[in-house]
Enzyme design. Structure first.
Site, PDB file in Angstrom:
ATOM      1  N   ASN A  33       0.977  -1.181  -0.022  1.00 37.78           N
ATOM      2  CA  ASN A  33      -0.060   0.295   0.177  1.00 37.78           C
ATOM      3  C   ASN A  33       0.915   1.549  -0.116  1.00 37.78           C
ATOM      4  O   ASN A  33       0.482   2.361  -0.479  1.00 37.78           O
ATOM      5  CB  ASN A  33      -0.351  -0.088   1.821  1.00 37.78           C
ATOM      6  CG  ASN A  33      -1.833  -1.071   1.100  1.00 37.78           C
ATOM      7  OD1 ASN A  33      -2.660  -1.577   0.531  1.00 37.78           O
ATOM      8  ND2 ASN A  33      -2.586  -1.564   2.558  1.00 37.78           N
ATOM      9  N   ASN A  64       0.169   4.801  15.177  1.00 42.87           N
ATOM     10  CA  ASN A  64      -1.593   5.085  15.171  1.00 42.87           C
ATOM     11  C   ASN A  64      -1.646   5.276  16.485  1.00 42.87           C
ATOM     12  O   ASN A  64      -0.213   5.011  17.881  1.00 42.87           O
ATOM     13  CB  ASN A  64      -2.004   4.275  13.961  1.00 42.87           C
ATOM     14  CG  ASN A  64      -1.780   2.480  14.691  1.00 42.87           C
ATOM     15  OD1 ASN A  64      -1.839   1.832  15.922  1.00 42.87           O
ATOM     16  ND2 ASN A  64      -3.131   1.944  14.428  1.00 42.87           N
ATOM     17  N   GLY A  96      -4.147   4.731   7.033  1.00 39.66           N
ATOM     18  CA  GLY A  96      -2.793   4.881   7.387  1.00 39.66           C
ATOM     19  C   GLY A  96      -1.060   4.283   6.446  1.00 39.66           C
ATOM     20  O   GLY A  96      -0.218   5.456   6.817  1.00 39.66           O
ATOM     21  N   ASP A  97      -1.517   3.792   5.692  1.00 40.16           N
ATOM     22  CA  ASP A  97      -0.332   3.098   4.938  1.00 40.16           C
ATOM     23  C   ASP A  97      -0.596   4.663   3.205  1.00 40.16           C
ATOM     24  O   ASP A  97       0.732   5.262   3.526  1.00 40.16           O
ATOM     25  CB  ASP A  97      -0.936   1.849   3.643  1.00 40.16           C
ATOM     26  CG  ASP A  97      -0.412   1.070   4.628  1.00 40.16           C
ATOM     27  OD1 ASP A  97      -0.087   1.247   6.212  1.00 40.16           O
ATOM     28  OD2 ASP A  97      -1.844   0.125   4.488  1.00 40.16           O
TER      29      ASP A  97
HETATM   30  O1  RIB Z   1      -2.736  -1.292   6.634  1.00 35.16           O
HETATM   31  C1  RIB Z   1      -3.756  -2.040   5.355  1.00 35.16           C
HETATM   32  C2  RIB Z   1      -3.242  -3.712   5.477  1.00 35.16           C
HETATM   33  O2  RIB Z   1      -2.325  -4.568   6.373  1.00 35.16           O
HETATM   34  C3  RIB Z   1      -3.982  -4.419   4.593  1.00 35.16           C
HETATM   35  O3  RIB Z   1      -3.628  -3.593   2.862  1.00 35.16           O
HETATM   36  C4  RIB Z   1      -3.848  -5.388   5.224  1.00 35.16           C
HETATM   37  O4  RIB Z   1      -2.769  -6.547   4.042  1.00 35.16           O
HETATM   38  C5  RIB Z   1      -2.745  -5.771   6.348  1.00 35.16           C
HETATM   39  O5  RIB Z   1      -1.089  -5.650   6.059  1.00 35.16           O
END
Ligand code: RIB
Length: 346
Positions: free
Chosen positions: A103, A242, A293-294
């Site tokens: 992500n 977080n 968050g990503d």
């Molecule tokens: O941060 C979200 C991610 O956490 C999801 O896409 C899932 O795969 C986990 O790794």
């Protein structure tokens, strides 16, 4: 509002500005060429109002390496999360590309950063499609290892957009120190490293130690906290927990650490020595918070590449994280640089 004479990327007034959208894309003083893809990432309405500055053109050449997990996300839409012992019906099952590392790499690339992914997928259909997806998204896949079965995440998203996630690591845990050693030369070509912790902890420590010796910029998202080792803090420039990770990590932190707390719908907070800065959220109607968050981390990485002030970095990251929640799946709602700049200067 974008102001005349201010660079739309860094927001500062800089000398030697560049006229956008002209062929060839050259600075008005005829000394700097602007990469065409950077020009095309600037919203049309900014042209002739404002120019990309020379410093941002230089920073645009920096390379980002995301080190982390790659999963297939199986997402169930539910009204409310089931209580222990309860059976409920989902209204929908969807599959998305996910994993914190995947992500983050996708979000970095969408923001126009030159991005490589260092991770591991299965030698299966999921692994092959993830690599193809990255190729389509412009993410360099040279540092992706393939073995075993791809990591999977089983996710529930409720009607408020909140989520809970259970993962099974699979190939993510096949990433080895040997792989790092074999690819070290290419790894060290990168300037900024964004780590998360759904991969072997010994590998994270090993690589961080090398990177620190090479004075690379290191950002650590300590998620999931279960894989956190306190020694990682010795190598990290910025740590981005977080709320719940922050509660678990705070007893290990020193005042000198640069901490960015992702507070979801409450915005974000920067803590360093006596400084504590709260930045309010960018309000949206969230439908799926997976990957928010990503996306925040990726936008923060973008902000560091372009030397934003910490306030501006958090504000921009709040916007990007919030935008990611407006569409289903971790990666669908991630903003492009154009989309982010439009909102930033609204
Ligand atoms: O941060 C979200 C991610 O956490 C999801 O896409 C899932 O795969 C986990 O790794």
């Amino acid at each position: 509002m974008i102001e005349k004479g201010k660079c739309p990327i860094c927001g500062k007034t800089n000398q030697c500005a560049i006229t956008l959208g002209e062929e060839p894309s050259t600075c008005w003083c005829m000394t700097t060429k602007v990469p065409k893809d950077l020009v095309s990432n600037i919203p049309d309405e900014f042209r002739n109002i404002s120019c990309v500055c020379r410093e941002c053109v230089k920073n645009y050449n920096k390379k980002v390496c995301v080190v982390g997990s790659l999963n297939v996300d199986h997402v169930l839409d539910v009204k409310n999360f089931p209580k222990p012992g309860e059976t409920i019906k989902a209204s929908k099952l969807s599959t998305f590309f996910g994993g914190k590392g995947g992500n983050q790499a996708t979000a970095c690339s969408k923001l126009g950063l030159t991005t490589s992914m260092l991770g591991s997928v299965g030698s299966d259909g999921h692994g092959n499609s993830y690599i193809e997806h990255f190729t389509n998204m412009g993410v360099n896949t040279n540092l992706i290892h393939q073995s075993n079965i791809s990591g999977q995440a089983f996710i529930q998203v409720d009607q408020e957009g909140e989520n809970n996630i259970v993962t099974i690591g699979g190939a993510n845990y096949d990433l080895s120190i040997q792989w790092i050693d074999d690819h070290l030369e290419e790894i060290l070509e990168h300037d900024v490293f964004l780590f998360s912790l759904e991969i072997p902890q010994d590998l994270v420590l090993y690589l961080m130690e090398i990177l620190e010796k090479h004075h690379k910029l290191i950002i650590l998202d300590p998620a999931p906290f279960a894989n956190f080792h306190v020694k990682m803090l010795d190598y990290t420039d910025y740590i981005t927990p977080n709320n719940s990770e922050y509660e678990q990590i705070k007893s290990y932190l020193k005042p000198s650490h640069h901490v960015i707390v992702k507070r979801g719908e409450k915005g974000s907070k920067y803590i360093h020595n006596e400084i504590s800065i709260n930045i309010p959220p960018y309000p949206v109607k969230a439908i799926d918070t997976v990957g928010a968050g990503d996306t925040f981390n990726a936008a923060f990485c973008f902000a560091l590449v372009f030397n934003y002030t910490i306030e501006d970095a958090l504000m921009t990251s709040n916007i990007a994280g919030a935008m990611a929640t407006t569409k289903p799946g971790a990666q669908t709602g991630m903003p492009s640089l154009q989309e982010l700049l439009r909102i930033r200067y609204k």
